[in-house]
Design a protein around this motif. Structure first.
Motif, PDB file in Angstrom:
ATOM      1  N   GLY A  41      20.184  36.054   7.146  1.00  0.00           N
ATOM      2  CA  GLY A  41      19.195  35.625   8.128  1.00  0.00           C
ATOM      3  C   GLY A  41      17.847  36.169   7.683  1.00  0.00           C
ATOM      4  O   GLY A  41      17.773  37.139   6.931  1.00  0.00           O
ATOM      5  N   ALA A  42      16.785  35.546   8.100  1.00  0.00           N
ATOM      6  CA  ALA A  42      15.453  36.022   7.730  1.00  0.00           C
ATOM      7  C   ALA A  42      15.252  37.442   8.249  1.00  0.00           C
ATOM      8  O   ALA A  42      15.597  37.756   9.377  1.00  0.00           O
ATOM      9  N   GLY A  43      14.741  38.314   7.405  1.00  0.00           N
ATOM     10  CA  GLY A  43      14.430  39.675   7.824  1.00  0.00           C
ATOM     11  C   GLY A  43      15.610  40.624   7.863  1.00  0.00           C
ATOM     12  O   GLY A  43      15.515  41.703   8.411  1.00  0.00           O
ATOM     13  N   GLN A  44      16.727  40.238   7.273  1.00  0.00           N
ATOM     14  CA  GLN A  44      17.893  41.115   7.270  1.00  0.00           C
ATOM     15  C   GLN A  44      17.665  42.286   6.322  1.00  0.00           C
ATOM     16  O   GLN A  44      16.894  42.203   5.389  1.00  0.00           O
ATOM     17  N   PHE A  45      18.377  43.379   6.573  1.00  0.00           N
ATOM     18  CA  PHE A  45      18.238  44.568   5.736  1.00  0.00           C
ATOM     19  C   PHE A  45      18.934  44.408   4.387  1.00  0.00           C
ATOM     20  O   PHE A  45      18.420  44.812   3.365  1.00  0.00           O
ATOM     21  N   LEU A  46      20.126  43.853   4.373  1.00  0.00           N
ATOM     22  CA  LEU A  46      20.872  43.645   3.134  1.00  0.00           C
ATOM     23  C   LEU A  46      20.704  42.198   2.723  1.00  0.00           C
ATOM     24  O   LEU A  46      21.061  41.295   3.473  1.00  0.00           O
ATOM     25  N   ARG A  47      20.178  41.995   1.560  1.00  0.00           N
ATOM     26  CA  ARG A  47      20.019  40.635   1.057  1.00  0.00           C
ATOM     27  C   ARG A  47      21.265  40.264   0.273  1.00  0.00           C
ATOM     28  O   ARG A  47      21.500  40.765  -0.815  1.00  0.00           O
ATOM     29  N   ILE A  48      22.088  39.402   0.847  1.00  0.00           N
ATOM     30  CA  ILE A  48      23.347  39.034   0.210  1.00  0.00           C
ATOM     31  C   ILE A  48      23.095  38.311  -1.106  1.00  0.00           C
ATOM     32  O   ILE A  48      23.898  38.403  -2.022  1.00  0.00           O
ATOM     33  N   ASP A  49      21.947  37.626  -1.237  1.00  0.00           N
ATOM     34  CA  ASP A  49      21.671  36.924  -2.484  1.00  0.00           C
ATOM     35  C   ASP A  49      21.499  37.910  -3.644  1.00  0.00           C
ATOM     36  O   ASP A  49      21.894  37.632  -4.768  1.00  0.00           O
ATOM     37  N   ALA A  50      20.944  39.081  -3.385  1.00  0.00           N
ATOM     38  CA  ALA A  50      20.807  40.104  -4.433  1.00  0.00           C
ATOM     39  C   ALA A  50      22.199  40.594  -4.850  1.00  0.00           C
ATOM     40  O   ALA A  50      22.467  40.800  -6.046  1.00  0.00           O
ATOM     41  N   LEU A  51      23.084  40.775  -3.907  1.00  0.00           N
ATOM     42  CA  LEU A  51      24.456  41.176  -4.213  1.00  0.00           C
ATOM     43  C   LEU A  51      25.156  40.080  -5.011  1.00  0.00           C
ATOM     44  O   LEU A  51      25.848  40.355  -6.001  1.00  0.00           O
ATOM     45  N   TYR A  52      24.975  38.821  -4.606  1.00  0.00           N
ATOM     46  CA  TYR A  52      25.572  37.702  -5.331  1.00  0.00           C
ATOM     47  C   TYR A  52      25.133  37.687  -6.793  1.00  0.00           C
ATOM     48  O   TYR A  52      25.933  37.420  -7.684  1.00  0.00           O
TER      49      TYR A  52
END
Length: 103
Positions: A41-52
């Motif tokens: 979601g916009a403004g989330q703390f953990l960016r799942i795309d970076a993990l991906y």
């Protein structure tokens, strides 16, 4: 309604999506198309795309990945999930889809 009557409400809803068993996982990822369905979601703390991207880097070191498909879920506080078009497209193109949620 009489004064000493208690009304009980059932907050559950029936699923509108047909439930089925998932397809078996491939025995290895060589030559496979991997999909990543982003649930940030916009403004989330953990960016799942970076993990991906980190997961993908590791997978590419270990396997000969044929292709990668990126999909996105709705980005709204009031909506969840991906569109039917996104899900259908990923199901047709990918051998395996990683579905994540950023928090």
């Amino acid at each position: 309604m009489p004064a000493n009557t208690i009304m009980a409400l059932d907050p559950t809803a029936e699923s509108k999506i047909a439930q089925r068993e998932p397809n078996p996982l491939p025995s290895d990822l060589n030559g496979k198309v991997i999909g990543f369905l982003n649930g940030d979601g916009a403004g989330q703390f953990l960016r799942i795309d970076a993990l991906y991207k980190e997961v993908l880097k590791i997978l590419k070191q270990r396997y000969q990945i044929k292709d990668v498909v990126w999909g996105e879920k709705f980005r709204s506080k009031n909506s969840q999930g991906a569109s039917d078009d996104t899900l259908s497209s990923m199901a047709q193109k990918c051998d395996l889809v990683v579905n994540g949620i950023g928090v």
